[in-house]
Design a protein around this motif. Structure first.
Motif, PDB file in Angstrom:
ATOM      1  N   ALA A  87       8.136   5.686   2.538  1.00  0.00           N
ATOM      2  CA  ALA A  87       6.746   5.352   1.737  1.00  0.00           C
ATOM      3  C   ALA A  87       5.918   5.135   2.910  1.00  0.00           C
ATOM      4  N   ALA A  88       6.131   4.328   3.933  1.00  0.00           N
ATOM      5  CA  ALA A  88       5.079   3.737   5.082  1.00  0.00           C
ATOM      6  C   ALA A  88       4.626   5.230   5.616  1.00  0.00           C
ATOM      7  N   SER A  89       5.741   6.170   6.148  1.00  0.00           N
ATOM      8  CA  SER A  89       5.538   7.261   6.812  1.00  0.00           C
ATOM      9  C   SER A  89       4.492   8.064   5.944  1.00  0.00           C
ATOM     10  N   ASN A  90       4.683   8.494   4.509  1.00  0.00           N
ATOM     11  CA  ASN A  90       3.973   9.291   3.726  1.00  0.00           C
ATOM     12  C   ASN A  90       2.680   8.879   3.388  1.00  0.00           C
ATOM     13  N   SER A  91       2.609   7.657   2.862  1.00  0.00           N
ATOM     14  CA  SER A  91       1.282   7.124   2.316  1.00  0.00           C
ATOM     15  C   SER A  91       0.485   6.508   3.479  1.00  0.00           C
ATOM     16  N   LEU A  92       1.111   5.788   4.607  1.00  0.00           N
ATOM     17  CA  LEU A  92       0.263   5.113   5.655  1.00  0.00           C
ATOM     18  C   LEU A  92      -0.163   6.156   6.869  1.00  0.00           C
ATOM     19  N   ASN A 115      -3.994   2.126  -7.883  1.00  0.00           N
ATOM     20  CA  ASN A 115      -4.136   3.361  -7.238  1.00  0.00           C
ATOM     21  C   ASN A 115      -2.977   3.181  -6.076  1.00  0.00           C
ATOM     22  N   THR A 116      -2.040   2.296  -6.053  1.00  0.00           N
ATOM     23  CA  THR A 116      -1.029   2.229  -4.836  1.00  0.00           C
ATOM     24  C   THR A 116      -0.215   3.729  -4.946  1.00  0.00           C
ATOM     25  N   PRO A 117      -0.182   4.272  -3.717  1.00  0.00           N
ATOM     26  CA  PRO A 117       0.751   5.607  -3.975  1.00  0.00           C
ATOM     27  C   PRO A 117       2.055   5.505  -4.011  1.00  0.00           C
ATOM     28  N   VAL A 118       2.648   6.512  -4.642  1.00  0.00           N
ATOM     29  CA  VAL A 118       4.121   6.376  -4.921  1.00  0.00           C
ATOM     30  C   VAL A 118       4.699   7.537  -4.049  1.00  0.00           C
ATOM     31  N   THR A 119       5.471   7.404  -3.193  1.00  0.00           N
ATOM     32  CA  THR A 119       6.173   8.533  -2.575  1.00  0.00           C
ATOM     33  C   THR A 119       7.518   9.121  -3.524  1.00  0.00           C
ATOM     34  N   THR A 168       0.811  -1.152   0.049  1.00  0.00           N
ATOM     35  CA  THR A 168       0.168   0.113  -0.062  1.00  0.00           C
ATOM     36  C   THR A 168       0.798   1.356  -0.242  1.00  0.00           C
ATOM     37  N   ALA A 169       1.995   1.223  -0.143  1.00  0.00           N
ATOM     38  CA  ALA A 169       2.968   2.323  -0.200  1.00  0.00           C
ATOM     39  C   ALA A 169       4.418   1.888  -0.840  1.00  0.00           C
ATOM     40  N   ILE A 170       4.819   2.673  -1.718  1.00  0.00           N
ATOM     41  CA  ILE A 170       6.081   2.443  -2.553  1.00  0.00           C
ATOM     42  C   ILE A 170       6.980   3.743  -2.290  1.00  0.00           C
ATOM     43  N   LYS A 196       9.581  19.435 -11.308  1.00  0.00           N
ATOM     44  CA  LYS A 196       9.499  20.329 -10.135  1.00  0.00           C
ATOM     45  C   LYS A 196      10.413  19.913  -9.207  1.00  0.00           C
ATOM     46  N   ALA A 197      10.822  20.543  -8.179  1.00  0.00           N
ATOM     47  CA  ALA A 197      11.544  20.147  -7.052  1.00  0.00           C
ATOM     48  C   ALA A 197      10.454  20.089  -5.749  1.00  0.00           C
ATOM     49  N   ALA A 198      10.641  18.968  -5.041  1.00  0.00           N
ATOM     50  CA  ALA A 198       9.740  18.665  -3.893  1.00  0.00           C
ATOM     51  C   ALA A 198      10.313  18.117  -2.740  1.00  0.00           C
ATOM     52  N   GLN A 199       9.842  18.375  -1.292  1.00  0.00           N
ATOM     53  CA  GLN A 199      10.196  17.730  -0.217  1.00  0.00           C
ATOM     54  C   GLN A 199      10.045  16.237  -0.162  1.00  0.00           C
ATOM     55  N   GLY A 200      10.730  15.748   0.581  1.00  0.00           N
ATOM     56  CA  GLY A 200      10.796  14.144   0.567  1.00  0.00           C
ATOM     57  C   GLY A 200       9.309  13.604   0.857  1.00  0.00           C
ATOM     58  N   ALA A 201       8.610  14.264   1.563  1.00  0.00           N
ATOM     59  CA  ALA A 201       7.209  13.725   1.877  1.00  0.00           C
ATOM     60  C   ALA A 201       6.166  14.216   0.890  1.00  0.00           C
ATOM     61  N   THR A 202       6.307  13.811  -0.284  1.00  0.00           N
ATOM     62  CA  THR A 202       5.364  14.404  -1.202  1.00  0.00           C
ATOM     63  C   THR A 202       4.973  13.152  -2.193  1.00  0.00           C
ATOM     64  N   THR A 203       3.871  13.012  -2.394  1.00  0.00           N
ATOM     65  CA  THR A 203       3.297  11.978  -3.102  1.00  0.00           C
ATOM     66  C   THR A 203       3.543  12.216  -4.680  1.00  0.00           C
ATOM     67  N   ALA A 204       4.178  11.391  -5.192  1.00  0.00           N
ATOM     68  CA  ALA A 204       4.399  11.935  -6.748  1.00  0.00           C
ATOM     69  C   ALA A 204       3.298  11.204  -7.578  1.00  0.00           C
ATOM     70  N   GLY A 205       2.653  10.224  -7.442  1.00  0.00           N
ATOM     71  CA  GLY A 205       1.432   9.963  -8.241  1.00  0.00           C
ATOM     72  C   GLY A 205       1.109   8.350  -7.707  1.00  0.00           C
ATOM     73  N   THR A 206       0.258   7.846  -8.518  1.00  0.00           N
ATOM     74  CA  THR A 206      -0.006   6.556  -8.238  1.00  0.00           C
ATOM     75  C   THR A 206       0.682   5.475  -9.385  1.00  0.00           C
TER      76      THR A 206
END
Ligand code: XUL
Length: 515
Positions: free
Chosen positions: A469-474, A265-269, A84-86, A241-251
């Motif tokens: 991944a676990a922190s950001n998506s879960l 729809n598995t989220p990818v950080t 559920t998180a990648i 774009k530049a982004a901080q580490g805790a950003t979801t890039a897409g699914t």
């Protein structure tokens, strides 16, 4: 289901880990060695050997094929639909050049064909320069001159212009192949390229890996217009774009859902660089913990309380995927120097270790600057160590003293070069090949006056990606995850034994020898 997948596309291999955050366990691990599994790319150690003039490149299709082999292997080990998180990480600085077909292609990948076959049509530069490439000295000087000198590049980007960093590499491509550059619509890092492939869209570059480009401003954590202009024309149009580490890039794109059985729809950080990812995977993303990795070259990295750049120009500042910034410093003369002293006396590693029992802390005034080849921290062009002490020591007649002097010299130099980071270490996590050696660990504890621990984790880069991944998506707390998954090995703690000022004189001598 709290399953997280972490990927690590490194120089020699692509690895993965699947963790279960409920039971705090590792469910699956896999690794594909590029040279062994994909010999058709002519890269036994992950890069094409014998590049001219310091060029070191890899074929990006090799990274794609390895990703597919890895997912095949993981699919056999666990049910990928439960993930559920990648997230992932890539070797830092390496860059991928894509033409105008890229976005349409990556959005509509057919699961019946391979990634490398389909995306193979999209490279405007067939091979990718990687971090080992040293061909860009002229470009480094040009970039520095255009913005007002090394100090300006360092204050802006966190590092002086450095050969392996991506900006100088992009400039060299623009200068040497202007048609290829004109044909380039998108430039990615290894990390953001693979993240884009997973998402089927252009993924951002995170501040951890982005700061290894000499293009990102470490105050605003966004692209620096002046540095972009000094590097190549219309570069901002070509970067994501530049982004901080805790950003979801897409699914996750349909390609992976259909081909490998992942859930829709598995989220990818966003992915990050291997070193920032390892900071998390070692459990050191909060200030107070340092990581010293003993490898071919030694590296030192740590979360930093503020954003300061190294005025000596040797260190680097990257974004910390857990927020804030981190420092990194590389020392070329790592295990190769330790090995050179060992071999000089025909010792084995047991004899090497025994030398520390036979010699006193600070070595009775016998001091070595242990550089057997040109060093980058600090930048000096030596091909033999500098020695100060007794005549027998200086003429290489005292094996045990030479061994202690080499290791003490390495860590005294490391301390001198990393003082700019203004860190107050509570604990140093020692990792890499030589980290198991208690005698070396004792020198580290004594020089830095901090306790040293070895962690049970192997593969900290992939683990760091899974934790992020676990922190950001879960929605799990990253520091909590670190304390659950990154535990010290029992009995591995080494405390300082030497007095706090034991190495003061040796540090002065090393500073003088290097002046
Ligand atoms: C860091 C560096 C290497 C690469 C490959 O600046 O060049 O550590 O990240 O591991």
């Amino acid at each position: 289901m709290p399953y997280a997948l972490g990927l690590d596309s490194s120089t020699q291999s692509c690895s993965a880990i699947v963790i279960d955050t409920d039971t705090q366990s590792v469910l699956a691990e896999a690794s594909v060695n590029f040279g062994q599994s994909l010999p058709q790319y002519g890269a036994p150690a992950g890069f094409i050997p014998d590049g001219a003039g310091g060029e070191v490149h890899s074929d990006p299709r090799m990274w794609l094929d390895a990703l597919e082999l890895l997912l095949e292997d993981l699919k056999e080990q666990c049910d990928l639909s439960k993930i559920t998180a990648i997230s992932g990480a890539g070797q830092q600085h390496g860059s991928v050049y894509l033409n105008s077909k890229w976005l349409d292609t990556v959005q509509a990948l057919s699961p019946s064909l391979s990634l490398s076959l389909q995306i193979g049509e999209c490279f405007s530069r067939k091979t990718s320069p990687i971090w080992m490439d040293t061909a860009t000295s002229a470009e480094c000087r040009e970039i520095a001159a255009a913005v007002g000198g090394d100090e300006v590049v360092c204050a802006k980007s966190g590092s002086i212009a450095i050969e392996r960093f991506t900006g100088p590499q992009i400039r060299r491509f623009y200068k040497n192949d202007s048609e290829g550059y004109a044909d380039t619509a998108h430039i990615h890092l290894v990390s953001s390229f693979l993240c884009s492939v997973l998402c089927g869209a252009d993924a951002p570059i995170d501040t951890g890996d982005g700061a290894g480009m000499n293009l990102l401003n470490i105050q605003s954590w966004d692209w620096d217009t002046e540095l972009l202009e000094a590097t190549a024309p219309k570069l901002s149009n070509r970067l994501p774009k530049a982004a901080q580490g805790a950003t979801t890039a897409g699914t996750l794109s349909n390609y992976f859902v259909e081909k490998y059985g992942f859930a829709v729809n598995t989220p990818v950080t966003v992915f990050t660089g291997d070193n920032p990812s390892s900071l998390v995977g070692m459990g050191a993303s909060q200030p107070g913990k340092l990581v010293v990795s003993l490898g071919t070259s030694d590296t030192f990295f740590a979360a930093m309380p503020g954003v300061v750049a190294d005025s000596q120009g040797c260190g680097h500042v990257f974004g910390n995927p857990a927020g804030g910034s981190m420092s990194l410093q590389c020392f070329i003369n790592g295990s190769l120097a330790r090995e050179a002293v060992k071999d000089k006396f025909g010792y084995d590693w047991d004899q090497f270790t025994a030398a520390f029992e036979k010699t006193p802390v600070a070595n009775g005034g016998n001091v070595m600057v242990p550089f057997f080849r040109p060093e980058i921290s600090p930048r000096v062009d030596l091909d033999a160590p500098l020695l100060k002490g007794s005549e027998t020591f200086k003429s290489w007649h005292e094996a045990d003293a030479a061994i202690r002097a080499c290791v003490e010299g390495q860590f005294i130099n490391m301390k001198l070069r990393t003082d700019w980071m203004q860190l107050k270490p509570e604990v140093i996590y020692l990792t890499g090949g030589a980290s198991k050696n208690d005698a070396i660990a004792q020198v580290v504890a004594d020089v830095f006056q901090a306790k040293v621990q070895r962690l049970a984790v192997s593969g900290s880069v992939a683990l760091g990606a899974a934790l992020r991944a676990a922190s950001n998506s879960l929605g799990l707390d990253l520091h909590e995850l670190e304390s659950q998954f990154c535990k010290p090995e029992t009995g591995s703690t080494i405390k300082p034994k030497a007095a706090a000022d034991a190495y003061d004189d040796a540090a002065k001598i090393i500073s003088e020898l290097l002046r």
